[in-house]
Design a protein around this motif. Structure first.
Motif, PDB file in Angstrom:
ATOM      1  N   SER A 168       0.845  -1.195   0.000  1.00 37.49           N
ATOM      2  CA  SER A 168       0.000   0.000   0.000  1.00 37.49           C
ATOM      3  C   SER A 168       0.878   1.241   0.000  1.00 37.49           C
ATOM      4  O   SER A 168       2.113   1.163  -0.057  1.00 37.49           O
ATOM      5  CB  SER A 168      -0.900  -0.006   1.223  1.00 37.49           C
ATOM      6  OG  SER A 168      -0.107   0.069   2.398  1.00 37.49           O
ATOM      7  N   ASN A 169       0.261   2.412   0.098  1.00 32.05           N
ATOM      8  CA  ASN A 169       1.020   3.660   0.108  1.00 32.05           C
ATOM      9  C   ASN A 169       2.054   3.700   1.213  1.00 32.05           C
ATOM     10  O   ASN A 169       3.197   4.105   0.990  1.00 32.05           O
ATOM     11  CB  ASN A 169       0.057   4.851   0.242  1.00 32.05           C
ATOM     12  CG  ASN A 169      -0.562   5.245  -1.080  1.00 32.05           C
ATOM     13  OD1 ASN A 169       0.122   5.696  -1.979  1.00 32.05           O
ATOM     14  ND2 ASN A 169      -1.870   5.069  -1.201  1.00 32.05           N
ATOM     15  N   SER A 176      -0.088  -2.382  -5.094  1.00 32.55           N
ATOM     16  CA  SER A 176      -1.492  -1.981  -4.996  1.00 32.55           C
ATOM     17  C   SER A 176      -1.838  -0.882  -5.997  1.00 32.55           C
ATOM     18  O   SER A 176      -1.072   0.062  -6.202  1.00 32.55           O
ATOM     19  CB  SER A 176      -1.796  -1.502  -3.580  1.00 32.55           C
ATOM     20  OG  SER A 176      -3.080  -0.917  -3.514  1.00 32.55           O
ATOM     21  N   LYS A 177      -3.003  -1.009  -6.597  1.00 32.82           N
ATOM     22  CA  LYS A 177      -3.487   0.013  -7.534  1.00 32.82           C
ATOM     23  C   LYS A 177      -3.827   1.321  -6.819  1.00 32.82           C
ATOM     24  O   LYS A 177      -4.005   2.358  -7.475  1.00 32.82           O
ATOM     25  CB  LYS A 177      -4.715  -0.508  -8.284  1.00 32.82           C
ATOM     26  CG  LYS A 177      -4.402  -1.639  -9.257  1.00 32.82           C
ATOM     27  CD  LYS A 177      -5.660  -2.104  -9.972  1.00 32.82           C
ATOM     28  CE  LYS A 177      -5.348  -3.111 -11.084  1.00 32.82           C
ATOM     29  NZ  LYS A 177      -4.687  -4.318 -10.587  1.00 32.82           N
ATOM     30  N   ASN A 178      -3.946   1.275  -5.482  1.00 29.82           N
ATOM     31  CA  ASN A 178      -4.272   2.482  -4.724  1.00 29.82           C
ATOM     32  C   ASN A 178      -3.048   3.343  -4.409  1.00 29.82           C
ATOM     33  O   ASN A 178      -3.188   4.424  -3.834  1.00 29.82           O
ATOM     34  CB  ASN A 178      -4.951   2.099  -3.409  1.00 29.82           C
ATOM     35  CG  ASN A 178      -6.315   1.480  -3.615  1.00 29.82           C
ATOM     36  OD1 ASN A 178      -7.098   1.955  -4.429  1.00 29.82           O
ATOM     37  ND2 ASN A 178      -6.603   0.396  -2.918  1.00 29.82           N
ATOM     38  N   HIS A 185     -10.239   1.654   2.562  1.00 29.72           N
ATOM     39  CA  HIS A 185      -9.996   2.489   1.379  1.00 29.72           C
ATOM     40  C   HIS A 185     -11.290   3.104   0.850  1.00 29.72           C
ATOM     41  O   HIS A 185     -11.271   3.779  -0.181  1.00 29.72           O
ATOM     42  CB  HIS A 185      -9.337   1.664   0.274  1.00 29.72           C
ATOM     43  CG  HIS A 185      -7.976   1.156   0.632  1.00 29.72           C
ATOM     44  ND1 HIS A 185      -6.891   1.986   0.754  1.00 29.72           N
ATOM     45  CD2 HIS A 185      -7.526  -0.098   0.916  1.00 29.72           C
ATOM     46  CE1 HIS A 185      -5.825   1.273   1.075  1.00 29.72           C
ATOM     47  NE2 HIS A 185      -6.189   0.009   1.180  1.00 29.72           N
TER      48      HIS A 185
END
Length: 320
Positions: A165-166, A192-194, A299
């Motif tokens: 994740s970020n 992750s696409k986020n 999210h």
């Protein structure tokens, strides 16, 4: 004892916005916050930048002026804490809410310091306090951290970063650039696409060139004093030397607190039950605001799309 119109649990951006809406409508209110103002933001990584632009982080119609396209942690702290000062928001700090119960139409709120009564309660507690544990042997060793603030302690150390994740990506890149030997252990098949769009190519390129090692479709099996043992995508058990583990696998709302307050939790994601137009839960006059509404799906809600909760809740309270 004064019976407040609204007691707000949590002094983050959305809790502050609820207070501002209460002020506009001449309602008596109080925020109870277990740490400092916007406590979760205070504990974010020191150099973190938001995905959102400044105007999407604004509350109460108060401009958020930032010289950068994406404001950082310090700018956000100045903005939100400045609002609390300028608007003289009623907030008790370093006081933890222990229990919310209801007798008739009145809530009794017991904290670590006192007891309060209110006609309405808003829970706006976020999800940053409880790490999503891996539940593996050795996770309680001192070298394992579930929060990351800055890269300097990890210079010239053998690092394992768990997650994609970020927070995990930022930690991997920052510690690598301060001289750490970084290995990422990732349960999924890709980053992750986020992850922030301006950061994602950076981590993917560092992995592609071998500067940061990454094992996809892999999971930690055990952590020892000097190594990390994990299962790779082929099911093979691997062991690598290790000094620190940053287990940045996400965080969860305090589900026990929500249950003990009478709120129903539904499905595998433990989504709290609330009315989407009023944010009122199955307990009359008990409301949810902000990211806590998403259950395990952390999210789903952000500052920018949950700012509207404050107006929705206070409008419903005023209309009765």
């Amino acid at each position: 004892m004064e019976i407040l119109d609204i007691l707000i649990i949590g002094g983050g951006p959305i809790g502050l916005n609820c207070a501002l809406e209460a002020q506009k409508n001449n309602l008596t209110y109080l925020i109870i916050e277990k740490g400092t103002i916007v406590n979760s933001l205070y504990h974010y990584p020191l150099y973190m930048r938001f995905f959102s632009t400044a105007e999407k982080l604004e509350i109460g119609g108060i401009p958020f002026i930032s010289p950068a396209p994406k404001p950082g942690r310090q700018e956000a702290l100045e903005y939100y804490q400045g609002i609390a000062r300028q608007k003289e928001v009623h907030i008790n700090l370093y006081e933890k809410v222990l229990k919310v119960s209801k007798t008739g139409d009145i809530f009794d709120i017991k904290t670590s310091k006192a007891t309060y009564q209110a006609k309405n309660v808003i829970i706006s507690t976020g999800f940053y306090d409880i790490p999503n544990l891996m539940n593996v042997p050795g996770e309680n060793l001192p070298k394992v951290k579930h929060y990351y603030t800055e890269p300097y302690p990890y210079a010239q150390q053998k690092m394992v970063v768990v997650g994609s994740s970020n927070s995990a990506v930022d930690a991997a890149l920052e510690t690598y650039r301060k001289g750490a030997d970084v290995t990422m252990i990732i349960r999924h098949s890709e980053i992750s696409k986020n992850v922030k769009y301006w950061v994602k190519p950076d981590i993917e390129n560092r992995i592609a060139e071998g500067s940061i090692k990454a094992y996809f479709n892999s999971e930690i099996a055990e952590i020892t004093e000097n190594t990390v043992i994990f299962k790779d995508e082929n099911g093979q058990i691997r062991e690598i030397e290790n000094d620190f583990v940053l287990a940045l696998t996400g965080y969860l709302p305090d589900f026990d607190f929500l249950r003990n307050s009478g709120i129903e939790l539904q499905g595998d994601c433990l989504n709290p039950l609330y009315h989407p137009e009023t944010m009122e839960t199955n307990v009359p006059n008990l409301y949810l605001a902000g990211v806590v509404c998403g259950g395990k799906d952390t999210h789903l809600w952000f500052i920018e799309n949950s700012r509207i909760h404050a107006e929705m809740i206070v409008r419903n309270i005023v209309l009765g």
